[in-house]
Design a protein around this motif. Structure first.
Motif, PDB file in Angstrom:
ATOM      1  N   SER A   1       0.809  -1.224   0.000  1.00 43.45           N
ATOM      2  CA  SER A   1       0.000   0.000   0.000  1.00 43.45           C
ATOM      3  C   SER A   1       0.838   1.267   0.000  1.00 43.45           C
ATOM      4  CB  SER A   1      -0.924  -0.003   1.215  1.00 43.45           C
ATOM      5  OG  SER A   1      -0.164  -0.184   2.399  1.00 43.45           O
ATOM      6  N   SER A   2       2.079   1.203   0.510  1.00 42.91           N
ATOM      7  CA  SER A   2       2.965   2.371   0.546  1.00 42.91           C
ATOM      8  C   SER A   2       4.395   1.857   0.603  1.00 42.91           C
ATOM      9  CB  SER A   2       2.683   3.234   1.785  1.00 42.91           C
ATOM     10  OG  SER A   2       3.039   2.527   2.958  1.00 42.91           O
ATOM     11  N   GLY A   3       5.343   2.770   0.442  1.00 49.94           N
ATOM     12  CA  GLY A   3       6.740   2.390   0.636  1.00 49.94           C
ATOM     13  C   GLY A   3       6.969   1.911   2.060  1.00 49.94           C
TER      14      GLY A   3
ATOM     15  N   SER B   1      16.046   0.990  -2.863  1.00 48.98           N
ATOM     16  CA  SER B   1      16.605   1.482  -4.127  1.00 48.98           C
ATOM     17  C   SER B   1      15.725   2.585  -4.740  1.00 48.98           C
ATOM     18  CB  SER B   1      16.751   0.289  -5.089  1.00 48.98           C
ATOM     19  OG  SER B   1      17.593   0.560  -6.166  1.00 48.98           O
ATOM     20  N   THR B   2      14.875   3.193  -3.896  1.00 49.97           N
ATOM     21  CA  THR B   2      13.895   4.180  -4.370  1.00 49.97           C
ATOM     22  C   THR B   2      14.530   5.300  -5.193  1.00 49.97           C
ATOM     23  OG1 THR B   2      12.479   3.767  -2.448  1.00 49.97           O
ATOM     24  CG2 THR B   2      12.181   5.874  -3.581  1.00 49.97           C
ATOM     25  N   PHE B   3      15.669   5.847  -4.713  1.00 55.36           N
ATOM     26  CA  PHE B   3      16.256   7.009  -5.372  1.00 55.36           C
ATOM     27  C   PHE B   3      16.814   6.681  -6.748  1.00 55.36           C
ATOM     28  CE2 PHE B   3      16.980  11.021  -2.841  1.00 55.36           C
ATOM     29  CZ  PHE B   3      15.905  10.802  -2.006  1.00 55.36           C
TER      30      PHE B   3
ATOM     31  N   SER C   1       8.516  14.900  -1.285  1.00 56.17           N
ATOM     32  CA  SER C   1       8.438  13.806  -2.269  1.00 56.17           C
ATOM     33  C   SER C   1       9.379  14.115  -3.430  1.00 56.17           C
ATOM     34  CB  SER C   1       7.022  13.532  -2.762  1.00 56.17           C
ATOM     35  OG  SER C   1       6.987  12.253  -3.385  1.00 56.17           O
ATOM     36  N   LEU C   2       9.428  13.235  -4.399  1.00 56.18           N
ATOM     37  CA  LEU C   2      10.430  13.320  -5.464  1.00 56.18           C
ATOM     38  C   LEU C   2      10.078  12.325  -6.560  1.00 56.18           C
ATOM     39  CD1 LEU C   2      12.893  10.685  -5.022  1.00 56.18           C
ATOM     40  CD2 LEU C   2      12.404  11.695  -2.837  1.00 56.18           C
ATOM     41  N   GLY C   3      10.834  12.431  -7.665  1.00 54.62           N
ATOM     42  CA  GLY C   3      10.748  11.389  -8.684  1.00 54.62           C
ATOM     43  C   GLY C   3       9.569  11.498  -9.625  1.00 54.62           C
TER      44      GLY C   3
HETATM   45  C1  LIG Z   1       9.308   8.075   0.263  1.00 58.38           C
HETATM   46  C2  LIG Z   1      10.303   7.062   0.678  1.00 58.38           C
HETATM   47  C3  LIG Z   1       9.943   5.946   1.466  1.00 58.38           C
HETATM   48  C4  LIG Z   1       8.542   5.758   2.014  1.00 58.38           C
HETATM   49  O1  LIG Z   1       7.614   5.589   1.001  1.00 58.38           O
HETATM   50  P1  LIG Z   1       6.059   5.996   1.117  1.00 58.38           P
HETATM   51  O2  LIG Z   1       5.549   5.578  -0.205  1.00 58.38           O
HETATM   52  O3  LIG Z   1       5.993   7.460   1.382  1.00 58.38           O
HETATM   53  O4  LIG Z   1       5.490   5.202   2.256  1.00 58.38           O
HETATM   54  C5  LIG Z   1      10.922   5.015   1.764  1.00 58.38           C
HETATM   55  N1  LIG Z   1      12.194   5.161   1.330  1.00 58.38           N
HETATM   56  C6  LIG Z   1      12.564   6.219   0.584  1.00 58.38           C
HETATM   57  C7  LIG Z   1      13.986   6.330   0.135  1.00 58.38           C
HETATM   58  C8  LIG Z   1      11.647   7.201   0.232  1.00 58.38           C
HETATM   59  O5  LIG Z   1      12.035   8.258  -0.499  1.00 58.38           O
END
Ligand SMILES: *Cc1c(COP(=O)(O)O)cnc(C)c1O
Length: 397
Positions: A84-86, A184-186, A336-338
């Motif tokens: 549902s979320s990160g 590895s989000t970034f 937020s970003l990306g």
């Molecule tokens: C935004 C972010 C999260 C958390 O994700 P959400 O979708 O806001 O719950 C985790 N790790 C990194 C690196 C993020 O930028």
């Protein structure tokens, strides 16, 4: 997956989902909570895992599954679980892979809630943790204890853009019977594939680059080993961390242009970072693509490009930061970003304004630090926007 889709861009478009009975080109939104069984036997077989097929959307759903298969193919994994979320992905990883009495080593500047969740909540279950600068491999080695079962790193890290050497931390993890989990989000899978460097689990906030349109919050976990994927999925199911079908449809739609978006944004980011370096109002610029980044070479060895995130320090401190935030007209003032839209934020007066100066410095937040997420607007417009906002700054030298 279509076996013809071997290149990354082909996988982006074709991996995941197969035509339904109507021949839909795109997996439709299966907006249903539950799935009807043909008879009692079929229901029993599905619950027993003896037959494929859907049961209930928290457990699995074709729209969500199409997104999972696509990201799994992009990362080169053996199973993906959308959440549902990160933060739901982080929660699932901790719950599934750590037990009472275990110890975790993690990046000091990791995403704040990932650290809070561990230090304030998993500590109640006697999970211990040590936070170090994981870009310094010696510090990682020294933090390992006999009960360390996980190394959890975020690279590139926020907002300092520090890079952790994934191959080196994977070797340390595996020599100590621990798993390497990578946020590895970034980078997104377009720029970094941690499995090729030894990671065991990769996770993303799909809210950022993977969805890319600032309209969905979501997460995903990918595992290199199918038994770990199964452990993660079981926890996602019982904690109710599932993604929903409409969310999955939007993320999968956004994902298709990942390579186009990031290639465009990082081309602009490189120009903007060089331009910022030449400005008298700017003390320093931290961008992976600049030779001045302390880990420029490591970054370009383990990533396929420098990405779209820039941090820079204004000489004028908090006041200059607030002033820039109030004067930009094209970049949007938001965390937020990306996404496709350029976002700007000033942590000292925004996300971290409740922190003391000492606490901010511990988190690498200096007073004039600005975080800039480059979108896909015309780069000349973005530079002009920053120029008019920075100029006539009374703090400038
Ligand atoms: C935004 C972010 C999260 C958390 O994700 P959400 O979708 O806001 O719950 C985790 N790790 C990194 C690196 C993020 O930028």
């Amino acid at each position: 997956m279509d076996s013809k889709a071997s290149g990354f861009a082909s996988k982006l478009i074709h991996a995941g989902g197969s035509p339904d009975d109507c021949g839909s080109a795109v997996t439709p939104i299966y907006q249903t909570s539950t799935f009807v069984f043909e008879n009692a036997r079929q229901g029993a077989d599905r619950f027993a895992g003896k037959a494929d097929g859907y049961i209930y959307t928290r457990i699995g759903n074709p729209t969500i599954n199409a997104l999972e298969e696509c990201v799994n193919a992009l990362e080169g994994g053996e199973g993906a679980i959308a959440t549902s979320s990160g933060m739901a992905a982080v929660t699932t990883a901790y719950f599934a892979l750590l037990q009472s009495g275990d110890h975790m080593v993690s990046t000091a500047s990791v995403y704040g809630p990932s650290r809070t969740l561990m230090e304030q909540h998993f500590s109640k279950f006697n999970v211990q943790s040590t936070y170090v600068d994981t870009s310094d491999i010696e510090k990682v080695k020294r933090a390992i204890k006999p009960n360390t079962r996980m190394i959890y790193v975020e690279t590139p890290a926020n907002p300092g853009m520090q890079i952790t050497d994934l191959q080196a931390v994977a070797d340390i993890a595996h020599a100590n019977d621990a798993l390497l989990v990578v946020d590895s989000t970034f980078a997104s899978p377009h720029l970094q594939r941690p499995f090729s460097l030894g990671a065991d689990v990769v996770l993303h906030s799909v809210t950022k680059f993977i969805n890319g349109h600032a309209d969905v919050v979501g997460g995903i976990l990918i595992a290199k080993d199918p038994t770990i994927a199964t452990r993660l999925r079981k926890i996602m199911i019982v904690t109710g961390c599932n993604m929903d079908p409409h969310q999955a449809f939007l993320v999968h739609r956004g994902l298709k242009t990942l390579s186009l978006r990031i290639d465009k944004a990082q081309e602009s980011a490189t120009k903007i970072a060089r331009w910022l370096e030449s400005r008298p109002e700017v003390a320093w610029v931290r961008y992976i693509g600049l030779e001045s980044h302390p880990q420029h070479e490591l970054a370009l060895r383990q990533m396929e490009g420098p990405g779209a995130m820039i941090s820079f320090e204004l000489k004028g401190g908090i006041e200059a930061g607030e002033r820039l935030m109030n004067r930009v007209r094209l970049a949007m003032l938001a965390v937020s970003l990306g996404g496709v839209e350029t976002l700007i934020q000033h942590p000292a007066s925004m996300t971290h304004s409740g922190f003391s100066e000492k606490e901010r410095l511990e988190a690498d937040i200096t007073d004039g630090l600005v975080r800039y997420s480059v979108g896909i607007e015309d780069v000349d417009d973005l530079i002009e926007d920053l120029r008019q906002a920075l100029e006539d700054d009374p703090e400038a030298v």
